[in-house]
Design an enzyme around this catalytic site. Structure first.
Site, PDB file in Angstrom:
ATOM      1  N   ASP A  45       2.851  -5.766   1.512  1.00  4.74           N
ATOM      2  CA  ASP A  45       1.839  -4.864   2.048  1.00  4.74           C
ATOM      3  C   ASP A  45       1.761  -5.042   3.557  1.00  4.74           C
ATOM      4  OD1 ASP A  45      -1.021  -4.465   3.102  1.00  4.74           O
ATOM      5  OD2 ASP A  45      -1.113  -3.457   1.168  1.00  4.74           O
ATOM      6  N   TYR A  50      -0.628  -3.170  11.952  1.00  5.65           N
ATOM      7  CA  TYR A  50      -0.261  -4.588  12.036  1.00  5.65           C
ATOM      8  C   TYR A  50       0.885  -4.826  13.024  1.00  5.65           C
ATOM      9  CZ  TYR A  50      -2.631  -4.767   7.433  1.00  5.65           C
ATOM     10  OH  TYR A  50      -3.503  -4.653   6.388  1.00  5.65           O
ATOM     11  N   LYS A  75       0.465   1.530   5.645  1.00  4.62           N
ATOM     12  CA  LYS A  75      -0.749   2.324   5.824  1.00  4.62           C
ATOM     13  C   LYS A  75      -0.683   3.125   7.114  1.00  4.62           C
ATOM     14  CE  LYS A  75      -2.970  -1.540   3.729  1.00  4.62           C
ATOM     15  NZ  LYS A  75      -1.959  -2.503   4.159  1.00  4.62           N
ATOM     16  N   HIS A 108      -5.309   4.066   6.180  1.00  2.38           N
ATOM     17  CA  HIS A 108      -5.852   2.718   6.365  1.00  2.38           C
ATOM     18  C   HIS A 108      -7.343   2.683   6.067  1.00  2.38           C
ATOM     19  CE1 HIS A 108      -4.444  -1.211   8.196  1.00  2.38           C
ATOM     20  NE2 HIS A 108      -5.585  -1.454   7.612  1.00  2.38           N
TER      21      HIS A 108
END
Length: 118
Positions: A45, A50, A75, A108
């Protein structure tokens, strides 16, 4: 480690246990995800937010695991919810991940006030 898979409404399954890479710097992500895959994780994930999708992609490629054994979630960054921007953003994620598809692409988190409630 054999991870139990949970059935989804569309007939596919998702590994019940996943490995998230929030706060893992991109330069370390390949090794961290590689270790997770080595010990048996099959669901990774990540997220555009990120900034480590490329490291995830390098780890997936290096693992030598068949794509059908892996489940990859990423996401959508919150500034790209509009349809055309979401499509382009997904394409960029696929490039960074080195994949032709992800198994799960999530918003997200919803921001309806940013897009006039749409």
């Amino acid at each position: 480690m054999k991870t139990h898979r949970v059935p989804l409404n569309d007939g596919t399954t998702i590994p019940q246990l996943g490995f998230g890479v929030l706060f893992v710097p991109d330069g370390e992500t390949e090794d961290v995800v590689g270790t997770a895959l080595d010990v048996g994780y099959r669901h990774i994930d990540t997220a555009q937010l990120y900034h480590n999708e490329a490291g995830v992609g390098r780890a997936l490629a290096r693992s030598g695991l068949p794509r059908e054994e892996l489940y990859v979630t990423t996401k959508l960054h919150n500034g790209y919810h509009e349809p055309a921007r979401a499509t382009a953003s997904l394409s960029e994620s696929l490039d960074r991940l080195g994949l032709d598809h992800v198994d799960l692409f999530l918003i997200h988190w919803p921001l309806p006030t940013l897009y006039n409630g749409d």
